[in-house]
Design a protein around this motif. Structure first.
Motif: not given
Length: 83
Positions: A41-66
């Motif tokens: 958190x940065x005041x009223x801003x939620x910051x989320x950072x993803x790192x992944x070995x593949x674009x597919x895993x990044x998509x799956x993880x970020x979609x689940x998070x959203x």
């Protein structure tokens, strides 16, 4: 990990951003060897950072998070009267 995504989600207050961070941090990534997620958190801003070995895993993880984020914000909307 060569694929990255940075999300910045604004909330009406730092209190709500902090609540969202604490709720979302409970669910850890299932494949920690393939995806790394950090939330802060940065005041009223939620910051989320993803790192992944593949674009597919990044998509799956970020979609689940959203999807989880949508559930959290809808729940806050329904039950939190003090903004």
């Amino acid at each position: 990990m060569e694929h990255q995504l940075q999300l910045e989600i604004p909330f009406p207050s730092s209190r709500l951003a902090s609540i969202a961070m604490r709720v979302l941090a409970v669910d850890k990534e299932l494949k920690t060897d393939q995806v790394k997620r950090t939330i802060q958190c940065d005041d009223a801003l939620l910051k989320v950072h993803f790192e992944s070995v593949s674009a597919k895993m990044l998509r799956v993880s970020s979609n689940s998070f959203l999807e989880m984020l949508l559930m959290v914000t809808r729940t806050m909307d329904q039950f939190d009267q003090v903004v």
